[in-house]
Scaffold this motif. Structure first.
Motif, PDB file in Angstrom:
ATOM      1  N   GLY A  30     116.568  43.932   4.387  1.00  0.00           N
ATOM      2  CA  GLY A  30     115.975  44.021   3.057  1.00  0.00           C
ATOM      3  C   GLY A  30     116.955  43.624   1.968  1.00  0.00           C
ATOM      4  O   GLY A  30     118.070  44.108   1.912  1.00  0.00           O
ATOM      5  N   LYS A  31     116.501  42.736   1.096  1.00  0.00           N
ATOM      6  CA  LYS A  31     117.323  42.340  -0.045  1.00  0.00           C
ATOM      7  C   LYS A  31     116.651  42.712  -1.356  1.00  0.00           C
ATOM      8  O   LYS A  31     117.305  43.091  -2.302  1.00  0.00           O
ATOM      9  CB  LYS A  31     117.576  40.829   0.013  1.00  0.00           C
ATOM     10  CG  LYS A  31     118.370  40.398   1.252  1.00  0.00           C
ATOM     11  CD  LYS A  31     118.546  38.895   1.285  1.00  0.00           C
ATOM     12  CE  LYS A  31     119.288  38.453   2.535  1.00  0.00           C
ATOM     13  NZ  LYS A  31     119.413  36.989   2.628  1.00  0.00           N
ATOM     14  N   LYS A  32     115.303  42.575  -1.366  1.00  0.00           N
ATOM     15  CA  LYS A  32     114.581  42.872  -2.582  1.00  0.00           C
ATOM     16  C   LYS A  32     113.453  43.830  -2.256  1.00  0.00           C
ATOM     17  O   LYS A  32     112.657  43.591  -1.361  1.00  0.00           O
ATOM     18  CB  LYS A  32     113.990  41.576  -3.173  1.00  0.00           C
ATOM     19  CG  LYS A  32     113.113  41.801  -4.398  1.00  0.00           C
ATOM     20  CD  LYS A  32     112.487  40.509  -4.837  1.00  0.00           C
ATOM     21  CE  LYS A  32     111.507  40.743  -5.986  1.00  0.00           C
ATOM     22  NZ  LYS A  32     110.807  39.501  -6.367  1.00  0.00           N
ATOM     23  N   GLU A  33     113.358  44.925  -2.955  1.00  0.00           N
ATOM     24  CA  GLU A  33     112.320  45.906  -2.697  1.00  0.00           C
ATOM     25  C   GLU A  33     111.105  45.614  -3.563  1.00  0.00           C
ATOM     26  O   GLU A  33     111.211  45.508  -4.779  1.00  0.00           O
ATOM     27  CB  GLU A  33     112.827  47.327  -3.007  1.00  0.00           C
ATOM     28  CG  GLU A  33     113.979  47.766  -2.118  1.00  0.00           C
ATOM     29  CD  GLU A  33     113.578  47.844  -0.663  1.00  0.00           C
ATOM     30  OE1 GLU A  33     112.486  48.345  -0.383  1.00  0.00           O
ATOM     31  OE2 GLU A  33     114.361  47.391   0.198  1.00  0.00           O
ATOM     32  N   SER A  39     110.791  45.673   2.656  1.00  0.00           N
ATOM     33  CA  SER A  39     111.595  44.502   2.375  1.00  0.00           C
ATOM     34  C   SER A  39     110.740  43.308   1.997  1.00  0.00           C
ATOM     35  O   SER A  39     109.655  43.115   2.517  1.00  0.00           O
ATOM     36  CB  SER A  39     112.421  44.162   3.616  1.00  0.00           C
ATOM     37  OG  SER A  39     113.054  42.926   3.472  1.00  0.00           O
ATOM     38  N   ASP A  40     111.261  42.481   1.090  1.00  0.00           N
ATOM     39  CA  ASP A  40     110.577  41.250   0.728  1.00  0.00           C
ATOM     40  C   ASP A  40     111.240  40.037   1.364  1.00  0.00           C
ATOM     41  O   ASP A  40     110.984  38.905   0.971  1.00  0.00           O
ATOM     42  CB  ASP A  40     110.544  41.083  -0.794  1.00  0.00           C
ATOM     43  CG  ASP A  40     109.372  41.825  -1.408  1.00  0.00           C
ATOM     44  OD1 ASP A  40     108.571  42.397  -0.637  1.00  0.00           O
ATOM     45  OD2 ASP A  40     109.260  41.842  -2.638  1.00  0.00           O
ATOM     46  N   THR A  41     112.116  40.261   2.345  1.00  0.00           N
ATOM     47  CA  THR A  41     112.695  39.161   3.111  1.00  0.00           C
ATOM     48  C   THR A  41     112.628  39.505   4.591  1.00  0.00           C
ATOM     49  O   THR A  41     112.520  40.664   4.971  1.00  0.00           O
ATOM     50  CB  THR A  41     114.167  38.899   2.728  1.00  0.00           C
ATOM     51  OG1 THR A  41     114.947  40.068   3.019  1.00  0.00           O
ATOM     52  CG2 THR A  41     114.280  38.546   1.259  1.00  0.00           C
ATOM     53  N   LYS A  42     112.723  38.470   5.426  1.00  0.00           N
ATOM     54  CA  LYS A  42     112.620  38.667   6.867  1.00  0.00           C
ATOM     55  C   LYS A  42     113.284  37.504   7.564  1.00  0.00           C
ATOM     56  O   LYS A  42     113.223  36.367   7.092  1.00  0.00           O
ATOM     57  CB  LYS A  42     111.139  38.766   7.258  1.00  0.00           C
ATOM     58  CG  LYS A  42     110.863  39.235   8.673  1.00  0.00           C
ATOM     59  CD  LYS A  42     109.366  39.436   8.845  1.00  0.00           C
ATOM     60  CE  LYS A  42     109.063  40.038  10.211  1.00  0.00           C
ATOM     61  NZ  LYS A  42     107.612  40.325  10.369  1.00  0.00           N
ATOM     62  N   ASP A  43     113.915  37.757   8.706  1.00  0.00           N
ATOM     63  CA  ASP A  43     114.703  36.725   9.370  1.00  0.00           C
ATOM     64  C   ASP A  43     114.020  36.083  10.568  1.00  0.00           C
ATOM     65  O   ASP A  43     114.448  35.028  11.018  1.00  0.00           O
ATOM     66  CB  ASP A  43     116.045  37.313   9.839  1.00  0.00           C
ATOM     67  CG  ASP A  43     116.925  37.726   8.670  1.00  0.00           C
ATOM     68  OD1 ASP A  43     116.757  37.136   7.586  1.00  0.00           O
ATOM     69  OD2 ASP A  43     117.743  38.640   8.846  1.00  0.00           O
ATOM     70  N   GLU A  44     112.983  36.714  11.119  1.00  0.00           N
ATOM     71  CA  GLU A  44     112.373  36.229  12.351  1.00  0.00           C
ATOM     72  C   GLU A  44     111.009  35.593  12.100  1.00  0.00           C
ATOM     73  O   GLU A  44     110.317  35.944  11.143  1.00  0.00           O
ATOM     74  CB  GLU A  44     112.175  37.386  13.334  1.00  0.00           C
ATOM     75  CG  GLU A  44     113.436  38.149  13.671  1.00  0.00           C
ATOM     76  CD  GLU A  44     113.099  39.424  14.433  1.00  0.00           C
ATOM     77  OE1 GLU A  44     113.424  39.474  15.635  1.00  0.00           O
ATOM     78  OE2 GLU A  44     112.499  40.333  13.841  1.00  0.00           O
ATOM     79  N   GLN A  45     110.628  34.696  12.986  1.00  0.00           N
ATOM     80  CA  GLN A  45     109.280  34.126  12.942  1.00  0.00           C
ATOM     81  C   GLN A  45     108.336  35.052  13.723  1.00  0.00           C
ATOM     82  O   GLN A  45     107.762  34.690  14.762  1.00  0.00           O
ATOM     83  CB  GLN A  45     109.283  32.708  13.517  1.00  0.00           C
ATOM     84  CG  GLN A  45     109.982  31.688  12.654  1.00  0.00           C
ATOM     85  CD  GLN A  45     109.291  31.504  11.299  1.00  0.00           C
ATOM     86  OE1 GLN A  45     108.077  31.600  11.179  1.00  0.00           O
ATOM     87  NE2 GLN A  45     110.095  31.263  10.267  1.00  0.00           N
ATOM     88  N   VAL A  46     108.194  36.246  13.201  1.00  0.00           N
ATOM     89  CA  VAL A  46     107.361  37.285  13.822  1.00  0.00           C
ATOM     90  C   VAL A  46     106.478  37.886  12.739  1.00  0.00           C
ATOM     91  O   VAL A  46     106.976  38.354  11.717  1.00  0.00           O
ATOM     92  CB  VAL A  46     108.222  38.388  14.478  1.00  0.00           C
ATOM     93  CG1 VAL A  46     107.331  39.508  15.017  1.00  0.00           C
ATOM     94  CG2 VAL A  46     109.078  37.803  15.595  1.00  0.00           C
ATOM     95  N   LEU A  47     105.192  37.854  12.954  1.00  0.00           N
ATOM     96  CA  LEU A  47     104.230  38.410  12.007  1.00  0.00           C
ATOM     97  C   LEU A  47     103.663  39.688  12.594  1.00  0.00           C
ATOM     98  O   LEU A  47     103.157  39.689  13.724  1.00  0.00           O
ATOM     99  CB  LEU A  47     103.108  37.399  11.749  1.00  0.00           C
ATOM    100  CG  LEU A  47     102.040  37.779  10.729  1.00  0.00           C
ATOM    101  CD1 LEU A  47     102.639  37.971   9.337  1.00  0.00           C
ATOM    102  CD2 LEU A  47     100.945  36.712  10.694  1.00  0.00           C
TER     103      LEU A  47
END
Length: 554
Positions: A30-33, A39-47
């Motif tokens: 999480g970088k931006k709440e 979190s408003d960010t994510k690192d994986e191609q997983v939905l």
């Protein structure tokens, strides 16, 4: 739907629950709440999503509901699939077909594609799949949707051999389709699940187990159903052997089955799902959230009034049916109980769905003044019904879904109808989605809270549900004039667009002159979606969503 829904109408899920879903417990940085937390960010191609129901079927010949069609749209593929703006894009078809001058014969070349077990997808897979749908022994409720194919109705009625159906494999990769009449929306129709190919060898090996587990199905779409824990969760995994695998960005789509909105919202706030539908109270809470979204849909919900039920004497009475329709406040329901962009429906064919040959939207031509809330009128209709039937007190069973939002709607109906119709008692029977569909199919109910989403872009996808003895009629309604107009619109008027359109408008009017159903609302959805979720396609007919082009982008 799709609708049917479907497609599916096909028959749809209840109310305000958003038909996309939930899944794994993947971690993100999480970088931006956002305002809703998480979190408003994510690192994986997983939905990760939340679905409100178990999958009733993974057999495209037998499925009738929105949940099944939505999953199948991700893991199977027909000659076409719906893309952006609901355009029919090439799927198993390698190129656009050759079409005869009269518009009745299509010749398709198939691309080199594989099933997930390594078998090639062939023209014979389409021939087998379509013949299986129409085989009377299959008892496919959606067999009627193939009626435009030459001899389809005769095959389904056992009056013609399967080989006489208007579909032939000219060779392994060449498919010929013959129609009874020209169908202007035929390419879009071919994207619908009932028209998918089927692998005969695999199906016969699985026998009665086919389509009941993740490993008793075989896939040719962008994803495979890689895990299925019944009534708990299921997972889609990228199909590495899909012909267009390079386009598919998501590695996984995880769904958890969650039946109440509060739990789903909590999963969203704790970063366990990426998209969540909102019921009324949560719309008020989150409407100013930067991730809040709302949109209208082409799905219409209504009360089925079963004239073949154990209480058929009262339900066969037209004044009784009109009393039910007049006795509850549709506007109040959408304003208070839904609060999600849904609007009252005084019609069956939805607003903002299709345009006629005159360039006008269907509802503009047909109007929408079919019933409305009027307590005095309801009491008058009810008094006439009592006098005509000799019935003074009656208990009717309302068949309902078992979701949280549906329970509120059921209680609303009970309170309104019992308060305004003296001598009426409403008993609510809430059932899991699959069991509810089964009871409706058997006609084992008095009246039912139901819905339908369009399977293809034409008013007929709603109207032909209610022909006499139609597989989706399920309520004993019959009117010869209605049947005649529907038949004419499907056959002799196919080459006269204006007359065909008017026939459908007239048929819908008959449906409401008879008060065969009581329309309730056209669904809207309000939801929260993380900003990193991109390109989930929402469809106005057929399957609700496509994840082929979706991705996670920060």
């Amino acid at each position: 739907m799709k609708k049917k829904f479907s497609l599916l109408l096909v028959l749809l899920l209840a109310v305000s629950t958003f038909l996309a879903a939930c899944g794994g417990d993947k971690k993100t940085d999480g970088k931006k709440e956002g305002a809703a937390g998480g979190s408003d960010t994510k690192d994986e191609q997983v939905l990760n999503l939340a679905e409100s129901s178990e999958i009733p079927s993974m057999d495209s010949a037998l499925a009738t509901d929105a949940v099944s069609f939505n999953v199948m749209n991700q893991v199977y593929e027909g000659l076409y699939r719906l893309g952006e703006n609901d355009d029919a894009e090439l799927g198993m078809a390698a190129e656009e077909p050759e079409v005869s001058e009269d518009g009745k014969k299509y010749t398709f070349k198939l691309r080199d594609a594989k099933w997930s077990n390594g078998d090639p997808v062939t023209a014979q897979d389409f021939v087998y799949g379509w013949q299986r749908v129409l085989n009377p022994d299959t008892a496919a409720e959606y067999a009627y949707i193939m009626s435009d194919i030459k001899n389809a109705s005769k095959v389904n009625e056992g009056k013609a051999k399967p080989e006489e159906l208007g579909i032939k494999a000219l060779d392994e990769k060449t498919l010929e389709i013959e129609l009874e009449t020209e169908v202007p929306y035929f390419k879009a129709l071919l994207s619908f699940a009932t028209f998918y190919p089927q692998n005969q060898k695999f199906i016969e090996e699985q026998g009665d187990k086919y389509g009941l587990e993740a490993n008793t199905s075989v896939y040719n779409g962008p994803f495979t159903l890689s895990d299925w824990k019944h009534e708990q969760s299921f997972k889609l995994s990228k199909n590495k052997d899909y012909w267009d695998a390079d386009t598919v960005k998501l590695e996984e789509v995880n769904f958890n089955i969650v039946k109440d909105t509060t739990t789903a919202v909590n999963l969203y706030e704790t970063n366990k799902i990426d998209r969540v539908g909102l019921s009324a109270e949560f719309v008020d809470k989150y409407k100013n959230d930067e991730n809040f979204k709302t949109r209208g849909e082409a799905s219409v919900f209504f009360l089925r009034l079963n004239q073949d039920s154990k209480n058929s004497e009262i339900l066969k009475n037209e004044n009784a049916r009109k009393a039910f329709d007049s006795a509850y406040d549709k506007q109040g329901m959408v304003d208070v109980l839904l609060n999600n962009g849904s609007v009252p429906a005084y019609y069956l064919v939805p607003k903002d769905f299709v345009t006629g040959p005159d360039g006008k939207e269907y509802r503009e031509t047909a109007g929408e003044a079919f019933g409305g809330f009027d307590v005095e009128k309801a009491k008058d209709y009810w008094a006439k019904a009592k006098k005509e039937t000799g019935i003074d007190n009656v208990e009717l069973e309302l068949l309902n879904y078992d979701s949280e939002s549906s329970a509120k709607i059921g209680e609303y109906f009970k309170e309104q109808l019992e308060s305004n119709l003296d001598g009426l008692t409403v008993k609510i029977k809430a059932q899991p989605f699959k069991q509810k569909l089964d009871l409706e199919s058997k006609g084992d109910y008095d009246f039912s809270f139901a819905g339908w989403g369009p399977d293809y872009p034409d008013p007929m996808t709603f109207l032909d549900m209610f022909v006499t003895d139609g597989s989706h009629n399920q309520m004993g309604y019959s009117n010869p004039e209605f049947d005649k107009l529907i038949e004419q619109a499907k056959t002799e008027l196919s080459s006269d667009p204006e007359a065909r359109w008017q026939a459908m408008v007239d048929a819908e009017k008959i449906l409401f002159d008879d008060q065969a159903i009581s329309p309730i609302y056209q669904r809207g959805v309000s939801y929260l979606e993380r900003p990193y979720v991109k390109n989930v396609l929402d469809h106005s007919f057929g399957a609700d969503y496509s994840y082929k082009w979706a991705s996670i982008e920060n």
